[in-house]
Design a protein around this motif. Structure first.
Motif, short mmCIF file in Angstrom:
data_model
loop_
_atom_site.label_atom_id
_atom_site.label_comp_id
_atom_site.label_asym_id
_atom_site.label_seq_id
_atom_site.Cartn_x
_atom_site.Cartn_y
_atom_site.Cartn_z
N ARG A 2 1.41 -0.23 11.55
CA ARG A 2 0.87 -1.78 12.05
C ARG A 2 1.64 -2.67 11.72
NH1 ARG A 2 -6.04 -0.75 11.96
NH2 ARG A 2 -5.73 1.32 12.77
N PRO A 3 1.79 -3.99 12.24
CA PRO A 3 2.37 -5.06 11.90
C PRO A 3 1.37 -5.90 10.75
CG PRO A 3 2.50 -4.65 14.45
CD PRO A 3 2.01 -3.53 14.20
N TYR A 4 2.23 -6.39 10.41
CA TYR A 4 1.18 -7.13 9.47
C TYR A 4 0.98 -9.04 9.94
CZ TYR A 4 -0.81 -9.69 4.97
OH TYR A 4 -1.23 -10.31 4.49
N ARG A 5 0.46 -9.59 10.38
CA ARG A 5 0.10 -10.67 11.02
C ARG A 5 0.46 -12.13 10.26
NH1 ARG A 5 -6.33 -11.12 14.01
NH2 ARG A 5 -6.51 -11.24 11.45
N ASN A 6 0.64 -11.62 9.17
CA ASN A 6 1.31 -12.92 8.11
C ASN A 6 1.08 -14.02 8.83
OD1 ASN A 6 2.80 -14.60 6.93
ND2 ASN A 6 4.90 -13.73 8.22
N LEU A 7 -0.05 -14.25 8.54
CA LEU A 7 -0.66 -16.03 9.16
C LEU A 7 -0.31 -17.59 8.85
CD1 LEU A 7 -4.78 -14.96 10.07
CD2 LEU A 7 -3.30 -14.62 12.03
N TYR A 16 1.74 -2.10 7.31
CA TYR A 16 0.82 -1.62 6.75
C TYR A 16 -0.04 0.16 7.41
CZ TYR A 16 -3.15 -3.60 8.78
OH TYR A 16 -3.61 -4.22 10.08
N GLU A 17 -0.23 0.64 6.89
CA GLU A 17 -0.99 1.93 6.93
C GLU A 17 -2.15 2.18 6.03
OE1 GLU A 17 0.23 6.17 7.72
OE2 GLU A 17 2.17 4.82 7.81
N LEU A 18 -3.27 2.31 7.26
CA LEU A 18 -4.94 2.80 6.24
C LEU A 18 -4.96 4.26 5.46
CD1 LEU A 18 -6.96 0.02 7.46
CD2 LEU A 18 -5.33 -0.51 5.42
N GLY A 19 -5.77 4.23 5.12
CA GLY A 19 -5.93 5.87 4.79
C GLY A 19 -7.16 5.68 4.09
N THR A 20 -8.13 7.24 3.67
CA THR A 20 -9.51 6.43 3.29
C THR A 20 -9.72 5.89 1.97
OG1 THR A 20 -9.40 8.83 4.13
CG2 THR A 20 -11.24 8.60 2.88
N ASP A 21 -8.64 6.89 1.35
CA ASP A 21 -8.15 5.62 -0.45
C ASP A 21 -7.25 5.50 -0.54
OD1 ASP A 21 -6.75 7.94 -0.71
OD2 ASP A 21 -8.07 8.93 -2.46
N ASP A 32 8.51 0.95 1.43
CA ASP A 32 7.16 1.11 2.22
C ASP A 32 6.94 1.90 0.34
OD1 ASP A 32 7.72 1.32 4.23
OD2 ASP A 32 7.89 3.25 4.81
N TYR A 33 5.88 0.86 -0.23
CA TYR A 33 5.44 1.32 -1.20
C TYR A 33 3.93 2.16 -0.51
CZ TYR A 33 8.50 -0.58 -3.84
OH TYR A 33 9.37 -0.41 -4.47
N ARG A 34 2.92 3.55 -1.54
CA ARG A 34 1.72 3.89 -1.24
C ARG A 34 1.60 3.85 -2.41
NH1 ARG A 34 -1.09 8.62 -1.62
NH2 ARG A 34 -2.49 9.00 0.01
N GLN A 46 -9.67 -0.47 -1.58
CA GLN A 46 -10.59 -1.95 -0.26
C GLN A 46 -9.94 -2.88 -0.73
OE1 GLN A 46 -14.30 -0.71 -2.07
NE2 GLN A 46 -14.71 -1.90 0.24
N ASN A 47 -9.97 -4.22 -1.56
CA ASN A 47 -9.64 -5.08 -0.83
C ASN A 47 -8.42 -5.54 -0.34
OD1 ASN A 47 -11.41 -5.55 -2.97
ND2 ASN A 47 -10.67 -6.09 -5.07
N MET A 48 -7.15 -4.67 -0.76
CA MET A 48 -5.70 -4.16 0.20
C MET A 48 -5.68 -4.14 1.78
SD MET A 48 -2.42 -3.68 -2.74
CE MET A 48 -3.42 -2.03 -2.76
N GLN A 49 -6.69 -3.03 1.32
CA GLN A 49 -7.26 -3.27 3.22
C GLN A 49 -7.48 -4.20 3.89
OE1 GLN A 49 -9.44 0.30 2.78
NE2 GLN A 49 -7.97 2.05 2.43
N ILE A 50 -8.32 -4.58 2.85
CA ILE A 50 -9.28 -6.11 4.06
C ILE A 50 -8.63 -6.72 4.30
CG2 ILE A 50 -10.63 -7.69 3.42
CD1 ILE A 50 -13.02 -5.54 1.30
N LEU A 51 -7.26 -7.24 2.67
CA LEU A 51 -6.23 -8.25 3.52
C LEU A 51 -5.35 -7.95 4.58
CD1 LEU A 51 -5.77 -9.53 -0.79
CD2 LEU A 51 -6.80 -10.81 1.69
N ALA A 52 -5.46 -6.40 4.73
CA ALA A 52 -3.94 -6.05 5.76
C ALA A 52 -4.03 -6.28 6.82
CB ALA A 52 -3.77 -4.43 5.30
N GLN A 53 -5.74 -5.89 6.77
CA GLN A 53 -6.90 -6.76 8.33
C GLN A 53 -6.35 -7.61 8.58
OE1 GLN A 53 -9.85 -3.84 7.63
NE2 GLN A 53 -8.58 -2.53 9.15
#
Length: 74
Positions: A2-7, A16-21, A32-34, A46-53
């Motif tokens: 997914r493209p990062y919106r970069n507000l 970014y791409e999200l998985g369960t953990d 790319d870094y996982r 979890q914090n990074m997933q929130i920020l990415a979205q």
């Protein structure tokens, strides 16, 4: 990926791409870094997933808290 919106318009994150953990982050240089719960910690992932979205603050968070804690292939 997914493209990062970069507000704020100044991020080093392109996507970014999200998985369960885990979260995979693509930086503007094409690398790319996982980051997984196993290496970076579940709370950080979890914090990074929130920020990415949200599209803001991800690159700064990575720089401050998990810079070198990405998954490495053996």
């Amino acid at each position: 990926m997914r493209p990062y919106r970069n507000l704020d318009g100044h991020s080093g994150v392109a996507g970014y791409e999200l998985g369960t953990d885990w979260i995979k982050v693509r930086f503007v240089n094409g690398e790319d870094y996982r980051y997984s719960a196993a290496n970076a910690g579940a709370e950080h992932v979890q914090n990074m997933q929130i920020l990415a979205q949200a599209g803001e603050g991800l690159a700064t968070y990575i720089s401050k808290f998990v810079h070198d804690d990405y998954d490495r292939e053996a």
